[in-house]
Design a protein around this motif. Structure first.
Motif, PDB file in Angstrom:
ATOM      1  N   TYR A 124      -0.365  27.012   5.704  1.00 13.20           N
ATOM      2  CA  TYR A 124       1.014  26.556   6.369  1.00 13.20           C
ATOM      3  C   TYR A 124       2.000  27.512   5.762  1.00 13.20           C
ATOM      4  O   TYR A 124       1.975  27.943   4.829  1.00 13.20           O
ATOM      5  N   LEU A 125       3.034  27.229   6.716  1.00 16.59           N
ATOM      6  CA  LEU A 125       4.299  28.202   6.232  1.00 16.59           C
ATOM      7  C   LEU A 125       5.497  27.321   6.423  1.00 16.59           C
ATOM      8  O   LEU A 125       5.895  26.916   7.625  1.00 16.59           O
ATOM      9  N   VAL A 126       6.375  27.269   5.434  1.00 14.88           N
ATOM     10  CA  VAL A 126       7.882  26.662   5.499  1.00 14.88           C
ATOM     11  C   VAL A 126       8.697  27.641   4.867  1.00 14.88           C
ATOM     12  O   VAL A 126       8.511  28.299   4.140  1.00 14.88           O
ATOM     13  N   GLY A 127      10.166  27.477   5.295  1.00 17.09           N
ATOM     14  CA  GLY A 127      11.068  28.185   4.397  1.00 17.09           C
ATOM     15  C   GLY A 127      11.484  29.155   5.187  1.00 17.09           C
ATOM     16  O   GLY A 127      11.246  30.051   6.103  1.00 17.09           O
ATOM     17  N   ALA A 128      12.915  29.612   4.778  1.00 15.66           N
ATOM     18  CA  ALA A 128      13.951  30.767   5.490  1.00 15.66           C
ATOM     19  C   ALA A 128      13.484  32.111   4.641  1.00 15.66           C
ATOM     20  O   ALA A 128      14.357  33.057   5.015  1.00 15.66           O
ATOM     21  N   SER A 129      12.420  32.005   3.795  1.00 15.10           N
ATOM     22  CA  SER A 129      12.340  33.417   3.148  1.00 15.10           C
ATOM     23  C   SER A 129      12.185  34.716   3.917  1.00 15.10           C
ATOM     24  O   SER A 129      12.650  35.665   3.682  1.00 15.10           O
ATOM     25  N   GLY A 130      11.628  34.638   5.204  1.00 18.57           N
ATOM     26  CA  GLY A 130      11.361  35.705   5.759  1.00 18.57           C
ATOM     27  C   GLY A 130      12.775  36.386   6.528  1.00 18.57           C
ATOM     28  O   GLY A 130      13.067  37.369   6.319  1.00 18.57           O
ATOM     29  N   GLY A 131      13.538  35.429   6.721  1.00 16.26           N
ATOM     30  CA  GLY A 131      15.205  35.821   7.199  1.00 16.26           C
ATOM     31  C   GLY A 131      15.829  36.308   6.158  1.00 16.26           C
ATOM     32  O   GLY A 131      16.720  37.125   6.163  1.00 16.26           O
ATOM     33  N   VAL A 132      15.779  35.529   5.028  1.00 17.56           N
ATOM     34  CA  VAL A 132      16.399  36.102   3.830  1.00 17.56           C
ATOM     35  C   VAL A 132      15.999  37.292   3.154  1.00 17.56           C
ATOM     36  O   VAL A 132      16.921  38.288   3.093  1.00 17.56           O
ATOM     37  N   TYR A 133      14.828  37.579   3.085  1.00 16.80           N
ATOM     38  CA  TYR A 133      14.426  39.010   2.919  1.00 16.80           C
ATOM     39  C   TYR A 133      14.940  39.989   3.805  1.00 16.80           C
ATOM     40  O   TYR A 133      15.129  41.197   3.534  1.00 16.80           O
ATOM     41  N   ALA A 134      14.814  39.688   4.948  1.00 17.19           N
ATOM     42  CA  ALA A 134      15.360  40.655   6.131  1.00 17.19           C
ATOM     43  C   ALA A 134      16.926  41.226   6.091  1.00 17.19           C
ATOM     44  O   ALA A 134      17.246  42.110   6.200  1.00 17.19           O
ATOM     45  N   ILE A 135      17.474  39.986   5.433  1.00 18.39           N
ATOM     46  CA  ILE A 135      18.898  40.299   5.210  1.00 18.39           C
ATOM     47  C   ILE A 135      19.066  41.339   4.069  1.00 18.39           C
ATOM     48  O   ILE A 135      19.871  42.274   4.136  1.00 18.39           O
ATOM     49  N   GLU A 136      18.374  40.991   2.978  1.00 18.19           N
ATOM     50  CA  GLU A 136      18.292  41.778   1.683  1.00 18.19           C
ATOM     51  C   GLU A 136      17.967  43.158   2.335  1.00 18.19           C
ATOM     52  O   GLU A 136      18.614  44.221   1.811  1.00 18.19           O
ATOM     53  N   TYR A 137      16.878  43.546   3.022  1.00 22.39           N
ATOM     54  CA  TYR A 137      16.295  44.731   3.093  1.00 22.39           C
ATOM     55  C   TYR A 137      17.053  45.574   4.181  1.00 22.39           C
ATOM     56  O   TYR A 137      17.151  46.689   4.531  1.00 22.39           O
ATOM     57  N   ALA A 138      17.923  44.708   5.133  1.00 19.77           N
ATOM     58  CA  ALA A 138      18.573  45.323   6.014  1.00 19.77           C
ATOM     59  C   ALA A 138      19.682  46.163   5.364  1.00 19.77           C
ATOM     60  O   ALA A 138      20.146  47.346   6.012  1.00 19.77           O
TER      61      ALA A 138
END
Length: 387
Positions: A252-266
């Motif tokens: 199962y997957l929850v949380g905004a970590s994918g988007g947060v990491y995207a902002i960091e590495y952008a």
């Protein structure tokens, strides 16, 4: 004809005579100190001592030189908009001082937002257009996407905390019964590949994501505009879910970590493309490097060595970081373009497209039963299962 180089003390005497009072705009303690400061700066501009300076030299000095960091952004704007009123291509000392004495009032909030925004802007990108965009930007309206997405995540957290009827602790509970959660038994419900970002498992999970996306996301949105940040953020969320689906099919997957990491590495992608134009690029690079090492080290330890592994979705983190770096290179503003960068853009675009297409194909092609779990056809919220 010989030229006499005017000294700073002579420039002070030449300045317009105003009363000894505190300047209305709050930049200076008293007028005499103000005159001396700007006389010294004028002498750097008028290095040939002829008493007037070409407008292009002023622009170059204030936007490109290292000393420009000592100028208030409002002062730079006023000079570039109002200088050379007689349109002769030059500015003299009297015009220069008059402009400085009548610089409009700034506000602490606006100065803070500009300083925050310039964290993610290379020096060469701080041209008039960028400064005008930032200057006209204020808290009303705010950088709306990052703030709205954060408010939505808080709202869903509160709703499910009440709906579950269980005490909320640092790492749970998690409402896996929610129609927003990425549920490996309901992969056909495609919206779940994005909406899982609204659900968090415990208040520590939520607070960590909110802090990072607000601290880095707000300045990124102020500079690069909302639609670019939306592309980066949702790309990270989507790739995080797809990578998790094909590498850990029962999770199962929850949380905004994918988007947060995207902002960091952008931001990392922007730093790479504009390395020589940032102030103190090593500080940014070391910060991101330490963050990456800590995260990778924790993922390895948690996966292979921990006696009590956490429920952290490490592949979602990796997917978000990859998406942020690849999409960021393509969509974030890059106002000084080098010839070699077009190859970076194409490479990043191709890699991102390959990741998206390959994970989608694998999600369709991999067999149910031996790889993916059999789908759950029961009604939503048949029972309020929590983890």
């Amino acid at each position: 004809m010989s030229l006499h180089k005017v000294q700073p003390e002579e420039l002070v005497a030449m300045a317009p005579q105003h009363s000894r009072r505190v300047a209305d705009n709050g930049f200076f303690d008293e007028i005499d100190g103000f005159k001396e400061k700007w006389a010294r700066r004028w002498s750097k501009l008028d290095y040939d001592g002829i008493g007037r300076v070409p407008l292009e030299r002023v622009k170059y000095y204030m936007l490109m030189e290292t000393e420009a960091k000592f100028y208030e952004d409002k002062e730079v704007l006023e000079l570039l908009k109002r200088v050379d009123s007689n349109e002769d291509g030059y500015i003299n000392y009297e015009e220069y001082m008059e402009l400085m004495l009548h610089t409009p009032k700034d506000t602490p909030t606006r100065r803070f937002l500009r300083r925050l925004a310039f964290m993610v802007v290379p020096r060469s990108a701080r041209d008039l257009k960028t400064r005008m965009y930032l200057e006209e930007y204020s808290c009303m309206p705010p950088p709306f996407f990052v703030i709205l997405i954060s408010m939505a995540e808080i709202a869903f957290f509160i709703y499910y905390a009440v709906d579950m009827g269980e005490p909320v602790v640092s790492n749970g509970p998690c409402p896996v019964y929610s129609p927003l959660t990425y549920n490996p038994y309901r992969r056909r419900e495609a919206w779940r590949y994005l909406t899982y970002m609204f659900i968090h498992s415990g208040y520590v999970h939520l607070i960590n994501n909110l802090l990072v996306q607000l601290i880095l996301g707000i300045p990124l949105e102020m500079v690069h505009k909302w639609w670019r940040v939306i592309l980066v953020y949702f790309s990270g969320v989507l790739v995080g879910a797809l990578l998790t689906s094909v590498t850990d099919p029962h999770t199962y997957l929850v949380g905004a970590s994918g988007g947060v990491y995207a902002i960091e590495y952008a931001f990392l992608g922007n730093l790479i493309l504009n390395w020589k134009h940032f102030y103190y690029p090593w500080v940014h690079a070391v910060f991101l490097g330490v963050l990456t090492c800590v995260d990778v080290g924790f993922a390895i330890w948690d996966t292979y060595f921990s006696v009590d592994p956490s429920n952290t979705g490490h592949m979602a983190h990796l997917g978000g970081a990859l998406a942020g770096l690849l999409v960021g290179v393509n969509v974030l503003r890059n106002l000084e373009r080098e010839p070699w960068e077009k190859y970076c853009w194409w490479i990043a675009f191709i890699i991102f497209a390959v990741i998206i297409l390959s994970t989608i194909v694998l999600s369709i092609a991999l067999p149910i039963g031996s790889f993916y779990p059999y789908p759950d056809e029961s009604p939503l919220q048949w029972h309020k299962q929590t983890f």
